[in-house]
Design a protein around this motif. Structure first.
Motif, mmCIF file in Angstrom:
data_model
loop_
_atom_site.group_PDB
_atom_site.id
_atom_site.type_symbol
_atom_site.label_atom_id
_atom_site.label_comp_id
_atom_site.label_asym_id
_atom_site.label_seq_id
_atom_site.Cartn_x
_atom_site.Cartn_y
_atom_site.Cartn_z
ATOM 1 N N ILE A 96 0.721 -7.864 -3.795
ATOM 2 C CA ILE A 96 1.743 -6.840 -3.583
ATOM 3 C C ILE A 96 3.011 -7.160 -4.373
ATOM 4 O O ILE A 96 3.603 -6.278 -5.011
ATOM 5 N N GLU A 97 3.424 -8.410 -4.355
ATOM 6 C CA GLU A 97 4.630 -8.795 -5.092
ATOM 7 C C GLU A 97 4.429 -8.658 -6.594
ATOM 8 O O GLU A 97 5.371 -8.331 -7.335
ATOM 9 N N ILE A 117 -5.828 0.943 4.893
ATOM 10 C CA ILE A 117 -7.136 1.096 4.235
ATOM 11 C C ILE A 117 -8.056 -0.065 4.614
ATOM 12 O O ILE A 117 -9.248 0.137 4.899
ATOM 13 N N TYR A 118 -7.529 -1.262 4.639
ATOM 14 C CA TYR A 118 -8.338 -2.428 5.006
ATOM 15 C C TYR A 118 -8.878 -2.284 6.429
ATOM 16 O O TYR A 118 -10.064 -2.528 6.686
ATOM 17 N N ALA A 135 -8.736 -1.658 -0.460
ATOM 18 C CA ALA A 135 -7.321 -1.498 -0.114
ATOM 19 C C ALA A 135 -6.440 -1.602 -1.356
ATOM 20 O O ALA A 135 -5.533 -0.780 -1.561
ATOM 21 N N LYS A 136 -6.688 -2.594 -2.188
ATOM 22 C CA LYS A 136 -5.907 -2.766 -3.417
ATOM 23 C C LYS A 136 -6.108 -1.587 -4.361
ATOM 24 O O LYS A 136 -5.156 -1.075 -4.954
ATOM 25 N N SER A 137 -7.378 -1.191 -4.515
ATOM 26 C CA SER A 137 -7.700 -0.120 -5.452
ATOM 27 C C SER A 137 -7.050 1.203 -5.057
ATOM 28 O O SER A 137 -6.488 1.907 -5.904
ATOM 29 N N ILE A 138 -7.113 1.542 -3.782
ATOM 30 C CA ILE A 138 -6.537 2.811 -3.317
ATOM 31 C C ILE A 138 -5.014 2.797 -3.461
ATOM 32 O O ILE A 138 -4.401 3.789 -3.880
ATOM 33 N N ALA A 139 -4.395 1.658 -3.142
ATOM 34 C CA ALA A 139 -2.931 1.557 -3.285
ATOM 35 C C ALA A 139 -2.523 1.706 -4.746
ATOM 36 O O ALA A 139 -1.538 2.390 -5.065
ATOM 37 N N GLY A 140 -3.276 1.062 -5.639
ATOM 38 C CA GLY A 140 -2.969 1.167 -7.062
ATOM 39 C C GLY A 140 -3.232 2.559 -7.611
ATOM 40 O O GLY A 140 -2.436 3.110 -8.394
ATOM 41 N N SER A 152 4.778 12.517 -5.098
ATOM 42 C CA SER A 152 5.181 11.221 -4.555
ATOM 43 C C SER A 152 3.948 10.346 -4.342
ATOM 44 O O SER A 152 2.840 10.850 -4.122
ATOM 45 N N SER A 153 4.146 9.050 -4.412
ATOM 46 C CA SER A 153 3.022 8.136 -4.190
ATOM 47 C C SER A 153 2.524 8.231 -2.759
ATOM 48 O O SER A 153 1.333 8.031 -2.485
ATOM 49 N N GLU A 154 3.418 8.576 -1.825
ATOM 50 C CA GLU A 154 3.006 8.749 -0.435
ATOM 51 C C GLU A 154 2.038 9.927 -0.293
ATOM 52 O O GLU A 154 1.049 9.845 0.442
ATOM 53 N N GLU A 155 2.327 11.013 -1.027
ATOM 54 C CA GLU A 155 1.434 12.179 -0.982
ATOM 55 C C GLU A 155 0.076 11.847 -1.587
ATOM 56 O O GLU A 155 -0.973 12.199 -1.034
ATOM 57 N N ALA A 156 0.097 11.159 -2.725
ATOM 58 C CA ALA A 156 -1.152 10.786 -3.392
ATOM 59 C C ALA A 156 -1.979 9.865 -2.499
ATOM 60 O O ALA A 156 -3.204 10.041 -2.353
ATOM 61 N N TYR A 157 -1.298 8.910 -1.876
ATOM 62 C CA TYR A 157 -1.998 7.979 -0.979
ATOM 63 C C TYR A 157 -2.590 8.730 0.211
ATOM 64 O O TYR A 157 -3.735 8.470 0.619
#
Length: 281
Positions: A96-97, A117-118, A135-140, A152-157
């Protein structure tokens, strides 16, 4: 009859004395107005200073409340994040960092998204490794779709999260088809399920994920490609301000909690005194 020189001097002298008196009277009135104006100016200045002070106090109070709220939300998210990932917390936090350093995405947002997601994937039996990868893939991918479709990334997520569990209308708006026929074809082609068999819920999630990746190839990598663009830089600036507010808020949460605890104790004591005094139970 013509005036003598002496008579003319007397008349001029008399007129001049009257004019001087009028001028002196006017000067006194002007001085009086000046003093009054100065006094009014001081009063007006004090009023403006009081207004500015009130506005400043209100702004500081609003900022403190806002930062405290961000700090509390961050603490709750960190607690959930640590609880969900357990021994993998450090690994996920490092990832994440790294994303935050590259794309400027909010750390709290990434913690929340990956944890959700996890949890969903792990509950469906995907296992720890596959659940972390998902989880990583969906966030990215959320960041890529955010830049590609200018949302927005929130909408896409939110659309991706919904699609994984079968609520595919959101992604369909972007031309990403995840109907039953498509999912079965992908599952059979990718070896997720044996051809001709019915899919389990776990297999459906994996097939939807693969179908999403197959249909979003053009969007993947958009976040990095558009990083130097104005829109991306504005988003990063907003996230940095939010992170600053979270940092300040986290520092305020401890003292604020102590102050509220003390206030609650005082109020309880007052309630007890009043109840005893008036015999109210």
């Amino acid at each position: 009859m013509a005036l003598t020189l002496e008579e003319l001097e007397v008349i001029i002298s008399a007129k001049t004395d009257g004019l001087e008196k009028a001028i002196n009277s006017a000067n006194k009135r002007i001085d009086s107005l000046t003093v009054s104006g100065t006094s009014s100016g001081k009063a007006l200045s004090k009023a403006f200073n009081a207004i500015k002070a009130s506005v400043a106090v209100a702004a500081i109070t609003k900022l403190t409340v806002s930062c405290s709220k961000l700090g509390m939300e961050a603490q709750e998210t960190v607690g959930m994040f640590s609880s969900v990932f357990g021994t993998s917390t450090e690994e996920m936090q490092e990832w994440i960092e790294k994303v935050n350093g590259t794309l400027g995405v909010s750390i709290v947002q990434l913690q929340r998204e990956t944890a959700y997601i996890y949890s969903m994937a792990y509950a469906m039996g995907l296992g720890e490794t596959n659940s972390k990868t998902l989880a990583k893939s969906i966030a990215g991918l959320s960041e890529d779709l955010s830049h590609f479709y200018n949302v927005s990334s929130e909408e896409a997520y939110g659309k991706l999260q919904s699609a994984l569990v079968g609520q595919t209308r959101g992604l369909k708006e972007w031309g990403i088809i995840l109907d039953e026929t498509t999912i079965k074809q992908v599952a059979y082609a990718k070896g997720i399920a044996q051809a001709g068999t019915e899919l389990t819920e776990q297999q459906k999630v994996l097939a939807r994920y693969e179908a999403i990746l197959m249909q979003t190839g053009a969007a993947q990598g958009s976040a990095v490609r558009e990083l130097s663009g104005l829109t991306s830089q504005v988003t990063i600036l907003k996230n940095n301000f939010a992170q600053l507010g979270t940092t300040i808020g986290s520092a305020l949460v401890g003292p604020l909690a102590k102050a509220l605890s003390y206030a609650n104790s005082v109020i309880k004591a007052i309630n007890i005194v009043i109840s005893n005094l008036f015999g109210v139970e």
